[in-house]
Design an enzyme around this catalytic site. Structure first.
Site, mmCIF file in Angstrom:
data_model
loop_
_atom_site.group_PDB
_atom_site.id
_atom_site.type_symbol
_atom_site.label_atom_id
_atom_site.label_comp_id
_atom_site.label_asym_id
_atom_site.label_seq_id
_atom_site.Cartn_x
_atom_site.Cartn_y
_atom_site.Cartn_z
ATOM 1 N N GLY A 158 -33.355 -57.376 -97.211
ATOM 2 C CA GLY A 158 -34.482 -58.102 -97.808
ATOM 3 C C GLY A 158 -34.099 -59.518 -98.185
ATOM 4 C CG ASN A 159 -33.524 -63.014 -101.028
ATOM 5 O OD1 ASN A 159 -34.531 -63.730 -101.062
ATOM 6 N ND2 ASN A 159 -32.396 -63.361 -101.587
ATOM 7 C CG LEU A 160 -36.748 -60.561 -95.067
ATOM 8 C CD1 LEU A 160 -37.945 -60.093 -94.232
ATOM 9 C CD2 LEU A 160 -35.462 -59.927 -94.555
ATOM 10 N N GLY A 187 -32.881 -66.928 -90.761
ATOM 11 C CA GLY A 187 -31.924 -66.174 -89.946
ATOM 12 C C GLY A 187 -32.506 -64.816 -89.576
ATOM 13 C CG HIS A 188 -33.148 -61.858 -92.582
ATOM 14 N ND1 HIS A 188 -33.041 -62.535 -93.776
ATOM 15 C CD2 HIS A 188 -32.153 -60.939 -92.567
ATOM 16 C CE1 HIS A 188 -32.029 -62.045 -94.459
ATOM 17 N NE2 HIS A 188 -31.467 -61.077 -93.753
ATOM 18 C CD GLN A 212 -24.136 -53.376 -97.288
ATOM 19 O OE1 GLN A 212 -24.811 -52.569 -96.674
ATOM 20 N NE2 GLN A 212 -24.046 -54.637 -96.899
ATOM 21 N N GLY A 227 -27.018 -60.718 -87.143
ATOM 22 C CA GLY A 227 -26.622 -62.125 -87.079
ATOM 23 C C GLY A 227 -25.110 -62.272 -86.986
ATOM 24 C CE LYS A 234 -24.600 -65.153 -93.671
ATOM 25 N NZ LYS A 234 -23.615 -64.359 -94.436
ATOM 26 C CD GLN A 249 -23.259 -56.588 -91.414
ATOM 27 O OE1 GLN A 249 -23.093 -56.271 -92.572
ATOM 28 N NE2 GLN A 249 -24.362 -57.202 -91.018
HETATM 29 O O1 PAF Z 1 -26.265 -57.662 -93.081
HETATM 30 C C1 PAF Z 1 -26.933 -56.982 -93.895
HETATM 31 O O2 PAF Z 1 -27.961 -57.415 -94.425
HETATM 32 C C2 PAF Z 1 -26.451 -55.594 -94.269
HETATM 33 O O3 PAF Z 1 -25.067 -55.532 -94.301
HETATM 34 C C3 PAF Z 1 -27.029 -54.483 -93.376
HETATM 35 C C4 PAF Z 1 -26.590 -54.652 -91.928
HETATM 36 C C5 PAF Z 1 -28.548 -54.506 -93.445
HETATM 37 C C6 PAF Z 1 -26.544 -53.113 -93.857
HETATM 38 O O4 PAF Z 1 -26.931 -52.863 -95.165
#
Ligand code: PAF
Length: 284
Positions: free
Chosen positions: A31-33, A36-37, A61, A149, A151, A155
């Site tokens: 969220g908090n898009l 980039g999203h 996480q 992404g 960035k 990940q």
């Molecule tokens: O990159 C993120 O926003 C988070 O790490 C993800 C991939 C949604 C997993 O919670």
């Protein structure tokens, strides 16, 4: 756009799409898009017939003392933005949906080696938390494509590896970093910067770019490039965790013959932890 808050709703929509033979592209988010999203969503709409975005702030996480409790929740604004950008389905589950047995004794997905280096050295549980939640989301969304992404480049590689090792028939698509006009990589956490820090923050990208230029001409000078990157961050008020040259394909330490390299860094500025990276192709 339809919004569902539980797995039953997600399954209902996805199963209907599967019956119709539609392909699905999925963008997981917390969220908090930002732009980039939305660039991921734009590509998702090109790749598949139907698009799904998830919004879920994943507790496992975040390490102890990190920003899980204060992570911005902006569901209403995000939802309006997604509806304006042709999203088909928003999945916004609560904790019980994804962690029905609680978070403490939950089954985990762990990608060895890749999860312990770079960011993983400083955030030991982080990548297992990411791999676990992304696996749950992928199993339930059953997409043909999932987009992330670059960035968060480490990940992206962790997720690619988990998906490949778990034999999931899903194409993981990495998308270029989207930057502010001054070069700062877009991130929800940039909101933690005060005005002075915000002006200082683009230096990270400038340092990566000059390191990349030097690396291209002098690939034998990696230790000096790394040490000088760390020093430049420190002298400019950052608290760097690492500034490292790695192989792009697996983030291992490069050997002399490696030509596809990346420079990756993580540094604190005030209460914001910023990460960024650039790719470097060495002339053969
Ligand atoms: O990159 C993120 O926003 C988070 O790490 C993800 C991939 C949604 C997993 O919670």
């Amino acid at each position: 756009m339809e919004t569902v808050f539980d797995l039953a709703g997600l399954h209902r929509v996805v199963n209907q799409w599967k019956r119709e033979g539609a392909s699905i592209a999925f963008v997981p988010t917390m969220g908090n898009l930002h732009k980039g999203h939305f660039s991921l969503l734009e590509r998702a709409t090109e790749l598949a017939d139907k698009t799904v975005v998830s919004i879920f702030v994943n507790p496992i996480q975040f390490g102890k003392g990190e920003d899980y409790e204060s992570y911005p929740s902006t569901l209403e604004k995000d939802s309006a933005g997604l509806a304006d950008n042709n999203l088909d389905l928003l999945f916004a589950p609560d904790l019980k949906q994804l962690y029905p047995g609680g978070v403490d004794t939950d089954t985990r997905v762990f990608v060895p080696e890749l999860s312990n280096i770079l960011c993983g050295r400083f955030r030991p549980e982080h990548f297992s938390g990411v791999a676990t939640v992304v696996t749950k989301l992928l199993i339930n969304t059953q997409p043909d494509f999932a987009l992330f992404g670059e960035k968060d480049f480490q990940q992206l590689l962790v997720i690619k590896r988990a998906v490949s090792d778990l034999c999931m028939p899903i194409e993981i698509v990495g998308m270029p970093v989207i930057r502010e006009e001054d070069g700062l990589a877009m991130s929800s956490r940039n909101a933690y910067l005060n005005m002075t820090e915000r002006k200082q923050a683009p230096l990270i990208y400038q340092l990566l770019q000059s390191a990349a230029q030097r690396l291209r001409h002098s690939p034998d000078q990696i230790p000096a490039i790394e040490a000088e990157g760390m020093k430049a961050l420190e002298t400019n008020g950052f608290r760097p965790e690492y500034f490292s040259v790695r192989r792009t394909d697996d983030l291992a330490e490069p050997k002399a013959q490696d030509l596809r390299l990346s420079i990756l860094t993580a540094a604190w500025l005030g209460s914001a932890r910023l990460i960024d990276n650039v790719k470097v192709l060495i002339d053969s």
